[in-house]
Design a protein around this motif. Sequence first.
Motif, PDB file in Angstrom:
ATOM      1  N   SER A 220      42.872  44.341  38.326  1.00 36.70           N
ATOM      2  CA  SER A 220      43.476  43.605  39.441  1.00 36.70           C
ATOM      3  C   SER A 220      42.376  44.011  40.431  1.00 36.70           C
ATOM      4  CB  SER A 220      44.819  44.261  39.990  1.00 36.70           C
ATOM      5  OG  SER A 220      45.385  43.971  40.967  1.00 36.70           O
ATOM      6  N   ASP A 221      41.969  42.609  41.248  1.00 33.68           N
ATOM      7  CA  ASP A 221      40.740  43.045  42.167  1.00 33.68           C
ATOM      8  C   ASP A 221      41.028  42.107  43.526  1.00 33.68           C
ATOM      9  OD1 ASP A 221      40.364  40.573  40.847  1.00 33.68           O
ATOM     10  OD2 ASP A 221      38.494  41.046  40.003  1.00 33.68           O
ATOM     11  N   GLU A 222      40.033  41.508  43.739  1.00 36.25           N
ATOM     12  CA  GLU A 222      40.094  40.678  45.218  1.00 36.25           C
ATOM     13  C   GLU A 222      40.675  39.498  44.715  1.00 36.25           C
ATOM     14  OE1 GLU A 222      39.635  41.366  48.416  1.00 36.25           O
ATOM     15  OE2 GLU A 222      39.507  43.539  47.590  1.00 36.25           O
ATOM     16  N   ARG A 223      40.335  38.964  43.572  1.00 41.08           N
ATOM     17  CA  ARG A 223      40.650  37.606  42.891  1.00 41.08           C
ATOM     18  C   ARG A 223      42.377  37.621  43.001  1.00 41.08           C
ATOM     19  NH1 ARG A 223      37.699  32.791  41.354  1.00 41.08           N
ATOM     20  NH2 ARG A 223      35.566  33.614  41.211  1.00 41.08           N
ATOM     21  N   SER A 224      42.603  38.988  42.344  1.00 43.30           N
ATOM     22  CA  SER A 224      44.303  39.094  42.356  1.00 43.30           C
ATOM     23  C   SER A 224      44.834  39.004  43.559  1.00 43.30           C
ATOM     24  CB  SER A 224      44.395  40.269  41.345  1.00 43.30           C
ATOM     25  OG  SER A 224      43.478  40.423  40.413  1.00 43.30           O
ATOM     26  N   ALA A 236      52.582  42.786  47.050  1.00 44.07           N
ATOM     27  CA  ALA A 236      52.551  43.261  45.516  1.00 44.07           C
ATOM     28  C   ALA A 236      51.177  43.856  44.959  1.00 44.07           C
ATOM     29  CB  ALA A 236      53.200  42.427  44.598  1.00 44.07           C
ATOM     30  N   TYR A 237      50.135  43.540  45.902  1.00 41.36           N
ATOM     31  CA  TYR A 237      48.785  43.820  45.307  1.00 41.36           C
ATOM     32  C   TYR A 237      48.753  45.359  45.285  1.00 41.36           C
ATOM     33  CZ  TYR A 237      43.932  44.380  45.030  1.00 41.36           C
ATOM     34  OH  TYR A 237      42.611  44.705  44.799  1.00 41.36           O
ATOM     35  N   GLU A 238      48.166  45.537  44.112  1.00 41.26           N
ATOM     36  CA  GLU A 238      47.346  47.335  43.933  1.00 41.26           C
ATOM     37  C   GLU A 238      46.141  46.908  43.176  1.00 41.26           C
ATOM     38  OE1 GLU A 238      49.707  50.154  42.312  1.00 41.26           O
ATOM     39  OE2 GLU A 238      51.565  49.939  43.846  1.00 41.26           O
ATOM     40  N   PRO A 239      45.193  47.615  43.528  1.00 43.73           N
ATOM     41  CA  PRO A 239      43.937  47.679  42.478  1.00 43.73           C
ATOM     42  C   PRO A 239      44.031  48.440  41.456  1.00 43.73           C
ATOM     43  CG  PRO A 239      43.281  48.963  44.571  1.00 43.73           C
ATOM     44  CD  PRO A 239      44.768  48.357  44.599  1.00 43.73           C
ATOM     45  N   TRP A 240      43.697  47.787  40.129  1.00 44.25           N
ATOM     46  CA  TRP A 240      43.788  48.429  38.942  1.00 44.25           C
ATOM     47  C   TRP A 240      42.571  48.152  38.241  1.00 44.25           C
ATOM     48  CZ3 TRP A 240      47.339  51.888  37.007  1.00 44.25           C
ATOM     49  CH2 TRP A 240      48.585  52.125  37.782  1.00 44.25           C
ATOM     50  N   CYS A 241      41.640  49.146  37.666  1.00 46.61           N
ATOM     51  CA  CYS A 241      40.369  48.842  36.804  1.00 46.61           C
ATOM     52  C   CYS A 241      40.385  50.181  35.981  1.00 46.61           C
ATOM     53  CB  CYS A 241      39.577  48.432  37.766  1.00 46.61           C
ATOM     54  SG  CYS A 241      38.768  49.725  38.508  1.00 46.61           S
ATOM     55  N   ALA A 242      39.413  49.703  34.640  1.00 45.43           N
ATOM     56  CA  ALA A 242      39.081  50.961  34.017  1.00 45.43           C
ATOM     57  C   ALA A 242      37.932  51.728  34.642  1.00 45.43           C
ATOM     58  CB  ALA A 242      38.711  50.402  32.638  1.00 45.43           C
ATOM     59  N   ASP A 243      37.960  53.160  34.270  1.00 48.91           N
ATOM     60  CA  ASP A 243      36.564  53.669  34.699  1.00 48.91           C
ATOM     61  C   ASP A 243      35.703  53.023  34.017  1.00 48.91           C
ATOM     62  OD1 ASP A 243      38.473  55.364  35.934  1.00 48.91           O
ATOM     63  OD2 ASP A 243      38.600  56.915  34.427  1.00 48.91           O
ATOM     64  N   LYS A 244      34.409  53.215  34.744  1.00 51.16           N
ATOM     65  CA  LYS A 244      32.962  52.677  34.118  1.00 51.16           C
ATOM     66  C   LYS A 244      32.769  53.443  32.784  1.00 51.16           C
ATOM     67  CE  LYS A 244      31.140  51.263  38.507  1.00 51.16           C
ATOM     68  NZ  LYS A 244      29.972  51.396  39.554  1.00 51.16           N
TER      69      LYS A 244
END
Length: 289
Positions: A220-224, A236-244
């Motif tokens: 979930s990023d700026e596009r989201s 409802a937005y929250e940033p979610w991503c995997a670790d590098k």
Amino acid sequence: MNLFEKICLSHSIDTDRDTLTVYPDQVLTHDGTATSVFLQLEAMGVKRVTPFTVVHVDHNTLQVGHRNPDDHVYLKGMAAKMGAVYSLPGNGICHQVHLENFITPGQILLGSDSHTATAGGLGCLGLGSGGLDIAMVLAGEPYHMIRPRIIGINLEGRLPVWVTGKDVILHLLGIMSVQGGVGSVLEFHGPGVGELSVSERATICNMATETGATSALFPSDERSLKFLQQFGRAAAYEPWCADKSAVYDRLIEIDLSALRPMVAMPHSPDNVKPDEEATGISVAQICIG
């Protein structure tokens, strides 16, 4: 940690176990499966559903005879009685309607439809299940699932003109086959992710089911955020991503800039070819969806 592990951790799910115990945030069901779900709930004496639940009428909308309209009346009444949201026939396909109106990044959605993985386009873990499992969850019980393998799909580059998210998943099906994703969650990451719209991501996640995958996930990023803003749901937005440094059970590399328009040939969605190799085939019927 990968994104699947992070979402599980946020829901107190122990991913070191062979079987995961899941209490989903939301439940999706539709008129193809919801009638039996609510009949089971009535038989169990359930008065109110516990997770947030939406009943979509989108599968059996043909008004020939009384059976489908009778089901719709029943579902509308049961939704009102048990505290579920009812989506009228004509509102649209459940996965798209749910994506636009209800999905929250970082949450877990359980649906009585195999393409519930569509939710992954917004960073929500969508799990498809059967009607009895859905009924038990609506009665307050957990959902149990076998711990999946996590297949990382690293996306590089950007899509050329006329190439879409549909071509990405068809290309991936050519790599993995219709059985290559069984028992796995497909997790997309890498610099190419930012080049894909939420609609393209949702298309990829929707058809990830055709690999046999349990689910599929995008960060979930700026596009989201932009997508949610368009539907008045920026809160409802929250940033979610995997670790590098996230670890995956298998890693697949895809260069988006090298992809071409793809065609799935009879009689399986993994029998894919670039469109120029499908020329000269007589077309008898076309369906536009």
